[in-house]
Design a protein around this motif. Structure first.
Motif, PDB file in Angstrom:
ATOM      1  N   LEU A  24       0.827  -1.208   0.000  1.00  0.00           N
ATOM      2  CA  LEU A  24       0.000   0.000   0.000  1.00  0.00           C
ATOM      3  C   LEU A  24       0.861   1.257   0.000  1.00  0.00           C
ATOM      4  O   LEU A  24       0.567   2.226  -0.708  1.00  0.00           O
ATOM      5  CB  LEU A  24      -0.936  -0.002   1.206  1.00  0.00           C
ATOM      6  CG  LEU A  24      -2.035  -1.058   1.154  1.00  0.00           C
ATOM      7  CD1 LEU A  24      -2.688  -1.202   2.519  1.00  0.00           C
ATOM      8  CD2 LEU A  24      -3.059  -0.697   0.099  1.00  0.00           C
ATOM      9  N   TYR A  25       1.930   1.247   0.795  1.00  0.00           N
ATOM     10  CA  TYR A  25       2.826   2.404   0.831  1.00  0.00           C
ATOM     11  C   TYR A  25       3.428   2.647  -0.555  1.00  0.00           C
ATOM     12  O   TYR A  25       3.413   3.756  -1.071  1.00  0.00           O
ATOM     13  CB  TYR A  25       3.943   2.223   1.864  1.00  0.00           C
ATOM     14  CG  TYR A  25       4.935   3.351   1.792  1.00  0.00           C
ATOM     15  CD1 TYR A  25       4.658   4.568   2.397  1.00  0.00           C
ATOM     16  CD2 TYR A  25       6.118   3.217   1.068  1.00  0.00           C
ATOM     17  CE1 TYR A  25       5.543   5.630   2.303  1.00  0.00           C
ATOM     18  CE2 TYR A  25       7.002   4.272   0.964  1.00  0.00           C
ATOM     19  CZ  TYR A  25       6.719   5.473   1.579  1.00  0.00           C
ATOM     20  OH  TYR A  25       7.596   6.529   1.469  1.00  0.00           O
ATOM     21  N   HIS A  26       3.956   1.603  -1.162  1.00  0.00           N
ATOM     22  CA  HIS A  26       4.589   1.773  -2.475  1.00  0.00           C
ATOM     23  C   HIS A  26       3.572   2.170  -3.544  1.00  0.00           C
ATOM     24  O   HIS A  26       3.890   2.953  -4.437  1.00  0.00           O
ATOM     25  CB  HIS A  26       5.390   0.532  -2.860  1.00  0.00           C
ATOM     26  CG  HIS A  26       6.655   0.430  -2.071  1.00  0.00           C
ATOM     27  ND1 HIS A  26       7.711   1.283  -2.250  1.00  0.00           N
ATOM     28  CD2 HIS A  26       7.004  -0.377  -1.051  1.00  0.00           C
ATOM     29  CE1 HIS A  26       8.665   0.997  -1.393  1.00  0.00           C
ATOM     30  NE2 HIS A  26       8.255  -0.009  -0.649  1.00  0.00           N
ATOM     31  N   GLN A  27       2.350   1.671  -3.448  1.00  0.00           N
ATOM     32  CA  GLN A  27       1.318   2.088  -4.390  1.00  0.00           C
ATOM     33  C   GLN A  27       1.028   3.580  -4.228  1.00  0.00           C
ATOM     34  O   GLN A  27       0.822   4.289  -5.214  1.00  0.00           O
ATOM     35  CB  GLN A  27       0.037   1.265  -4.182  1.00  0.00           C
ATOM     36  CG  GLN A  27      -1.007   1.511  -5.236  1.00  0.00           C
ATOM     37  CD  GLN A  27      -0.572   1.046  -6.614  1.00  0.00           C
ATOM     38  OE1 GLN A  27       0.034   0.002  -6.775  1.00  0.00           O
ATOM     39  NE2 GLN A  27      -0.885   1.825  -7.634  1.00  0.00           N
ATOM     40  N   SER A  28       1.064   4.072  -2.999  1.00  0.00           N
ATOM     41  CA  SER A  28       0.814   5.507  -2.774  1.00  0.00           C
ATOM     42  C   SER A  28       1.905   6.368  -3.402  1.00  0.00           C
ATOM     43  O   SER A  28       1.656   7.511  -3.775  1.00  0.00           O
ATOM     44  CB  SER A  28       0.699   5.814  -1.275  1.00  0.00           C
ATOM     45  OG  SER A  28       1.963   5.832  -0.629  1.00  0.00           O
ATOM     46  N   ARG A  29       3.090   5.819  -3.535  1.00  0.00           N
ATOM     47  CA  ARG A  29       4.210   6.572  -4.117  1.00  0.00           C
ATOM     48  C   ARG A  29       4.060   6.731  -5.629  1.00  0.00           C
ATOM     49  O   ARG A  29       4.670   7.627  -6.212  1.00  0.00           O
ATOM     50  CB  ARG A  29       5.537   5.886  -3.804  1.00  0.00           C
ATOM     51  CG  ARG A  29       5.831   5.706  -2.336  1.00  0.00           C
ATOM     52  CD  ARG A  29       6.219   6.965  -1.664  1.00  0.00           C
ATOM     53  NE  ARG A  29       7.551   7.323  -2.141  1.00  0.00           N
ATOM     54  CZ  ARG A  29       8.121   8.485  -1.933  1.00  0.00           C
ATOM     55  NH1 ARG A  29       7.502   9.413  -1.273  1.00  0.00           N
ATOM     56  NH2 ARG A  29       9.318   8.745  -2.403  1.00  0.00           N
ATOM     57  N   ILE A  30       3.276   5.870  -6.270  1.00  0.00           N
ATOM     58  CA  ILE A  30       3.144   5.940  -7.722  1.00  0.00           C
ATOM     59  C   ILE A  30       1.746   6.348  -8.171  1.00  0.00           C
ATOM     60  O   ILE A  30       1.486   6.424  -9.364  1.00  0.00           O
ATOM     61  CB  ILE A  30       3.542   4.599  -8.384  1.00  0.00           C
ATOM     62  CG1 ILE A  30       2.630   3.462  -7.938  1.00  0.00           C
ATOM     63  CG2 ILE A  30       5.008   4.271  -8.112  1.00  0.00           C
ATOM     64  CD1 ILE A  30       2.835   2.162  -8.703  1.00  0.00           C
ATOM     65  N   THR A  31       0.859   6.605  -7.217  1.00  0.00           N
ATOM     66  CA  THR A  31      -0.510   6.994  -7.551  1.00  0.00           C
ATOM     67  C   THR A  31      -0.670   8.499  -7.370  1.00  0.00           C
ATOM     68  O   THR A  31      -0.516   9.001  -6.257  1.00  0.00           O
ATOM     69  CB  THR A  31      -1.533   6.253  -6.661  1.00  0.00           C
ATOM     70  OG1 THR A  31      -1.321   4.844  -6.803  1.00  0.00           O
ATOM     71  CG2 THR A  31      -2.947   6.602  -7.070  1.00  0.00           C
ATOM     72  N   PRO A  32      -0.967   9.214  -8.444  1.00  0.00           N
ATOM     73  CA  PRO A  32      -1.150  10.662  -8.325  1.00  0.00           C
ATOM     74  C   PRO A  32      -2.268  10.996  -7.341  1.00  0.00           C
ATOM     75  O   PRO A  32      -3.318  10.353  -7.344  1.00  0.00           O
ATOM     76  CB  PRO A  32      -1.541  11.099  -9.744  1.00  0.00           C
ATOM     77  CG  PRO A  32      -1.052  10.004 -10.635  1.00  0.00           C
ATOM     78  CD  PRO A  32      -1.157   8.747  -9.824  1.00  0.00           C
ATOM     79  N   GLY A  33      -2.014  11.971  -6.480  1.00  0.00           N
ATOM     80  CA  GLY A  33      -3.040  12.435  -5.556  1.00  0.00           C
ATOM     81  C   GLY A  33      -3.172  11.620  -4.286  1.00  0.00           C
ATOM     82  O   GLY A  33      -4.093  11.843  -3.508  1.00  0.00           O
TER      83      GLY A  33
END
Length: 142
Positions: free
Chosen positions: A44-53
């Protein structure tokens, strides 16, 4: 509907966020405090790094070293133990890292508490704290 699309956006190499990638400004990013730095929390953390906004300014785990291990090497962070230290780290633009889920639930400027821990017994108190502060809560724990 073509096979490369779903009702949620484009798949297989396409973007689900074409407006954001086209330069649309995100005025209010989704900021979440992550509780649990295991495999789900790490993803989840890494997904937040590549998801705009989407931003994750707080990472919490009972093992602080595991929480720090979730972060990218270049991510400025500070281990915090009090609400004042937490607020200071966030004000400085650092990722706050802590071992206390109640502290993460109190994070200022964060709209969502995302619990990806296995802490079933303490989760209700953490949820109540987050909701008392006006946060949304997402439970992904076992």
């Amino acid at each position: 509907m073509p096979a490369s699309e779903s009702r949620y956006g484009t798949r297989a190499g396409g973007s689900s966020f074409p407006d954001l990638e086209a330069g649309t400004t995100v005025h209010s990013p989704i900021r979440f405090a992550l509780v649990g730095a295991g495999s789900v929390g790490r993803g989840l953390y890494h997904q937040s790094r590549i998801t705009p906004g989407v931003e994750c300014p707080v990472v919490c785990d009972i093992d602080v070293n595991r929480a720090v291990g979730v972060l990218d090497e270049a991510t400025p962070h500070r281990i915090v133990h009090t609400e004042a230290e937490l607020a200071r780290a966030l004000a400085l633009g650092e990722t706050a890292v802590c071992h206390d889920a109640m502290l993460a639930a109190a994070a200022p400027g964060v709209g969502v508490l995302l619990d990806a821990s296995t802490a079933i017994e303490s989760a209700p108190a953490t949820i109540e704290r987050a909701m008392a502060d006006g946060k949304h809560v997402v439970m992904m724990n076992a």
